[in-house]
Scaffold this active site. Sequence first.
Site, PDB file in Angstrom:
ATOM      1  N   SER A   1       0.848  -1.187   0.000  1.00  0.00           N
ATOM      2  CA  SER A   1       0.000   0.000   0.000  1.00  0.00           C
ATOM      3  C   SER A   1       0.889   1.244   0.000  1.00  0.00           C
ATOM      4  O   SER A   1       2.083   1.157   0.293  1.00  0.00           O
ATOM      5  CB  SER A   1      -0.917  -0.028   1.222  1.00  0.00           C
ATOM      6  OG  SER A   1      -0.176  -0.330   2.385  1.00  0.00           O
TER       7      SER A   1
ATOM      8  N   GLU B   1       1.185   5.537   0.916  1.00  0.00           N
ATOM      9  CA  GLU B   1       0.619   6.660   1.673  1.00  0.00           C
ATOM     10  C   GLU B   1       0.958   7.999   1.018  1.00  0.00           C
ATOM     11  O   GLU B   1       2.079   8.213   0.567  1.00  0.00           O
ATOM     12  CB  GLU B   1       1.161   6.627   3.100  1.00  0.00           C
ATOM     13  CG  GLU B   1       0.559   7.720   3.961  1.00  0.00           C
ATOM     14  CD  GLU B   1       0.885   7.539   5.430  1.00  0.00           C
ATOM     15  OE1 GLU B   1       0.705   6.427   5.960  1.00  0.00           O
ATOM     16  OE2 GLU B   1       1.323   8.523   6.039  1.00  0.00           O
TER      17      GLU B   1
ATOM     18  N   ASP C   1      -1.346  14.725  16.293  1.00  0.00           N
ATOM     19  CA  ASP C   1      -0.631  15.653  17.180  1.00  0.00           C
ATOM     20  C   ASP C   1      -1.218  17.033  16.968  1.00  0.00           C
ATOM     21  O   ASP C   1      -1.390  17.466  15.822  1.00  0.00           O
ATOM     22  CB  ASP C   1       0.863  15.683  16.825  1.00  0.00           C
ATOM     23  CG  ASP C   1       1.547  14.387  17.213  1.00  0.00           C
ATOM     24  OD1 ASP C   1       1.387  13.959  18.366  1.00  0.00           O
ATOM     25  OD2 ASP C   1       2.219  13.806  16.339  1.00  0.00           O
TER      26      ASP C   1
ATOM     27  N   PHE D   1      12.831  14.145  10.545  1.00  0.00           N
ATOM     28  CA  PHE D   1      11.699  13.245  10.780  1.00  0.00           C
ATOM     29  C   PHE D   1      12.010  12.263  11.912  1.00  0.00           C
ATOM     30  O   PHE D   1      11.183  12.002  12.765  1.00  0.00           O
ATOM     31  CB  PHE D   1      11.382  12.427   9.527  1.00  0.00           C
ATOM     32  CG  PHE D   1      10.595  13.175   8.482  1.00  0.00           C
ATOM     33  CD1 PHE D   1      10.303  14.527   8.616  1.00  0.00           C
ATOM     34  CD2 PHE D   1      10.140  12.512   7.351  1.00  0.00           C
ATOM     35  CE1 PHE D   1       9.585  15.202   7.643  1.00  0.00           C
ATOM     36  CE2 PHE D   1       9.407  13.177   6.372  1.00  0.00           C
ATOM     37  CZ  PHE D   1       9.137  14.524   6.515  1.00  0.00           C
TER      38      PHE D   1
ATOM     39  N   HIS E   1       3.838  -1.107   3.532  1.00  0.00           N
ATOM     40  CA  HIS E   1       3.203   0.204   3.346  1.00  0.00           C
ATOM     41  C   HIS E   1       4.319   1.220   3.084  1.00  0.00           C
ATOM     42  O   HIS E   1       5.211   1.392   3.917  1.00  0.00           O
ATOM     43  CB  HIS E   1       2.438   0.568   4.626  1.00  0.00           C
ATOM     44  CG  HIS E   1       1.633   1.823   4.544  1.00  0.00           C
ATOM     45  ND1 HIS E   1       0.414   1.903   3.896  1.00  0.00           N
ATOM     46  CD2 HIS E   1       1.864   3.067   5.048  1.00  0.00           C
ATOM     47  CE1 HIS E   1      -0.074   3.131   4.010  1.00  0.00           C
ATOM     48  NE2 HIS E   1       0.780   3.853   4.700  1.00  0.00           N
TER      49      HIS E   1
HETATM   50  C1  LIG Z   1       0.831   4.685   9.823  1.00  0.00           C
HETATM   51  C2  LIG Z   1       0.746   6.071  10.443  1.00  0.00           C
HETATM   52  C3  LIG Z   1      -0.093   7.019   9.876  1.00  0.00           C
HETATM   53  C4  LIG Z   1      -0.202   8.303  10.436  1.00  0.00           C
HETATM   54  N1  LIG Z   1      -1.049   9.205   9.846  1.00  0.00           N
HETATM   55  C5  LIG Z   1      -1.263  10.409  10.443  1.00  0.00           C
HETATM   56  C6  LIG Z   1      -2.235  11.328   9.921  1.00  0.00           C
HETATM   57  O1  LIG Z   1      -2.873  11.079   8.905  1.00  0.00           O
HETATM   58  N2  LIG Z   1      -2.421  12.497  10.576  1.00  0.00           N
HETATM   59  C7  LIG Z   1      -1.749  12.809  11.725  1.00  0.00           C
HETATM   60  O2  LIG Z   1      -1.982  13.885  12.291  1.00  0.00           O
HETATM   61  N3  LIG Z   1      -0.809  11.969  12.240  1.00  0.00           N
HETATM   62  C8  LIG Z   1      -0.562  10.770  11.626  1.00  0.00           C
HETATM   63  N4  LIG Z   1       0.360   9.904  12.171  1.00  0.00           N
HETATM   64  C9  LIG Z   1       1.156  10.301  13.336  1.00  0.00           C
HETATM   65  C10 LIG Z   1       0.396  10.052  14.668  1.00  0.00           C
HETATM   66  O3  LIG Z   1      -0.796  10.790  14.707  1.00  0.00           O
HETATM   67  C11 LIG Z   1       1.312  10.469  15.799  1.00  0.00           C
HETATM   68  O4  LIG Z   1       2.383   9.574  15.914  1.00  0.00           O
HETATM   69  C12 LIG Z   1       0.624  10.678  17.152  1.00  0.00           C
HETATM   70  O5  LIG Z   1       1.577  11.253  18.039  1.00  0.00           O
HETATM   71  C13 LIG Z   1       0.137   9.390  17.810  1.00  0.00           C
HETATM   72  O6  LIG Z   1      -0.958   8.891  17.185  1.00  0.00           O
HETATM   73  P1  LIG Z   1      -1.495   7.407  17.561  1.00  0.00           P
HETATM   74  O7  LIG Z   1      -2.707   7.187  16.789  1.00  0.00           O
HETATM   75  O8  LIG Z   1      -0.408   6.434  17.468  1.00  0.00           O
HETATM   76  O9  LIG Z   1      -1.840   7.675  19.121  1.00  0.00           O
HETATM   77  P2  LIG Z   1      -2.125   6.738  20.349  1.00  0.00           P
HETATM   78  O10 LIG Z   1      -2.208   5.310  19.984  1.00  0.00           O
HETATM   79  O11 LIG Z   1      -3.282   7.340  21.072  1.00  0.00           O
HETATM   80  O12 LIG Z   1      -0.804   6.926  21.231  1.00  0.00           O
HETATM   81  C14 LIG Z   1      -0.283   8.218  21.492  1.00  0.00           C
HETATM   82  C15 LIG Z   1       0.569   8.188  22.758  1.00  0.00           C
HETATM   83  O13 LIG Z   1      -0.271   8.036  23.905  1.00  0.00           O
HETATM   84  C16 LIG Z   1       0.111   6.877  24.652  1.00  0.00           C
HETATM   85  N5  LIG Z   1      -1.145   6.292  25.150  1.00  0.00           N
HETATM   86  C17 LIG Z   1      -2.130   5.734  24.414  1.00  0.00           C
HETATM   87  N6  LIG Z   1      -3.167   5.372  25.213  1.00  0.00           N
HETATM   88  C18 LIG Z   1      -2.816   5.729  26.461  1.00  0.00           C
HETATM   89  C19 LIG Z   1      -3.476   5.643  27.741  1.00  0.00           C
HETATM   90  N7  LIG Z   1      -4.703   5.123  27.864  1.00  0.00           N
HETATM   91  N8  LIG Z   1      -2.815   6.127  28.830  1.00  0.00           N
HETATM   92  C20 LIG Z   1      -1.574   6.674  28.729  1.00  0.00           C
HETATM   93  N9  LIG Z   1      -0.911   6.787  27.541  1.00  0.00           N
HETATM   94  C21 LIG Z   1      -1.526   6.316  26.437  1.00  0.00           C
HETATM   95  C22 LIG Z   1       0.864   5.976  23.665  1.00  0.00           C
HETATM   96  O14 LIG Z   1       1.756   5.120  24.326  1.00  0.00           O
HETATM   97  C23 LIG Z   1       1.569   7.026  22.817  1.00  0.00           C
HETATM   98  O15 LIG Z   1       2.727   7.476  23.470  1.00  0.00           O
HETATM   99  C24 LIG Z   1       0.546   8.623  11.602  1.00  0.00           C
HETATM  100  C25 LIG Z   1       1.402   7.673  12.166  1.00  0.00           C
HETATM  101  C26 LIG Z   1       1.509   6.406  11.601  1.00  0.00           C
HETATM  102  C27 LIG Z   1       2.455   5.398  12.211  1.00  0.00           C
END
Ligand SMILES: Cc1cc2nc3c(=O)[nH]c(=O)nc-3n(C[C@H](O)[C@H](O)[C@H](O)COP(=O)(O)OP(=O)(O)OC[C@H]3O[C@@H](n4cnc5c(N)ncnc54)[C@H](O)[C@@H]3O)c2cc1C
Length: 293
Positions: free
Chosen positions: A21, A23, A114, A221, A271
């Site tokens: 895939s 991105e 973020d 990055f 990916h």
């Molecule tokens: C494949 C991929 C695609 C992405 N696409 C985008 C995009 O389109 N747009 C964008 O803005 N960003 C994108 N990102 C970046 C991502 O949004 C950031 O890395 C963000 O900081 C974390 O998102 P997450 O969904 O992993 O968060 P989460 O899974 O919520 O984790 C974030 C942080 O919180 C911690 N955490 C989670 N749950 C808890 C809890 N209950 N208690 C305490 N700590 C907790 C985790 O350990 C981690 O440190 C992408 C990243 C990847 C790998």
Amino acid sequence: MNGDSSASRSRAAANASRVFSLEFFPPRTPEGIEKLRATRRQLAQLEPAFCSVTFGAGGSTREGTLSTVLEFRGDGLEAAPHLSCIGGSCASIAEVLTKYKSHGIHHVVALRGDLPSGTVDTGDFRYASELVAFIRKETGDHFHIDVAAYPEYHPQARSAQDDLDAFKRKIDAGADSAITQYFYNADAYWHFVDECQAAGMDVPIVPGIMPITNYEQVNRFTRMCGATVPMRLALELEKVKDNPGAITQLGVAHATVQCMELLDRGVPGIHFYTLNRSTATRMIVSALRARKS
Ligand SMILES: Cc1cc2nc3c(=O)[nH]c(=O)nc-3n(C[C@H](O)[C@H](O)[C@H](O)COP(=O)(O)OP(=O)(O)OC[C@H]3O[C@@H](n4cnc5c(N)ncnc54)[C@H](O)[C@@H]3O)c2cc1C
């Protein structure tokens, strides 16, 4: 996954070499739109399983994400929008989901995102696991949900174990599969997959690959997202840092070998983070396919 027989590994590799895939991010300028169209035409020839389109945290590229996804689909490509929840309300996320559904979209990449620096209002969602649970509550099994995974751990995680627990919460909330943050050290990926399996998670965890094509960019990055560049690769990059052609050559060669090794060990797909460019991805996929034929 580590103990596959060689026959099943090569079957998996033959399959995975087709299941990749790509991105993209939504372009912000008319030139960017044209450039992405050209990139898309070139990469479409590789017949990707699907293309995903990023989503700005706080909804900053919401319309751009959807319109880019619709353009891809208009060209006959499968496309999955990302959806990040930080800064969003339940109502605004429900509205986006309804829109995605109304366009016949069945696959999303669900993220926390973020917040832009200086923004303090986190909205109704703190973590991606809450978004996954919300999507399931609102839309049942309509969407295939991908989530993010971090083989080298998310930079804000208090510990590796905390991050693994956080990842598990996303799976338990209903995610179907995961795409990893890019990495240059495959051991980190396999260690993470082993840890997930040991914790009872059996969803596909697709490695994310970002070929290095720019020395400053990879340094910036990797600092931001916590991925590391192995010392040997860093030294080789340092030697050619003033030669953009040589950087690309090195980056593509490293990513190609990385993909071959991952495929040989049976990853469920690959990916590619394309950064809206086609050359590096095309070179890598062509090399992978040439090896199989
Ligand atoms: C494949 C991929 C695609 C992405 N696409 C985008 C995009 O389109 N747009 C964008 O803005 N960003 C994108 N990102 C970046 C991502 O949004 C950031 O890395 C963000 O900081 C974390 O998102 P997450 O969904 O992993 O968060 P989460 O899974 O919520 O984790 C974030 C942080 O919180 C911690 N955490 C989670 N749950 C808890 C809890 N209950 N208690 C305490 N700590 C907790 C985790 O350990 C981690 O440190 C992408 C990243 C990847 C790998």
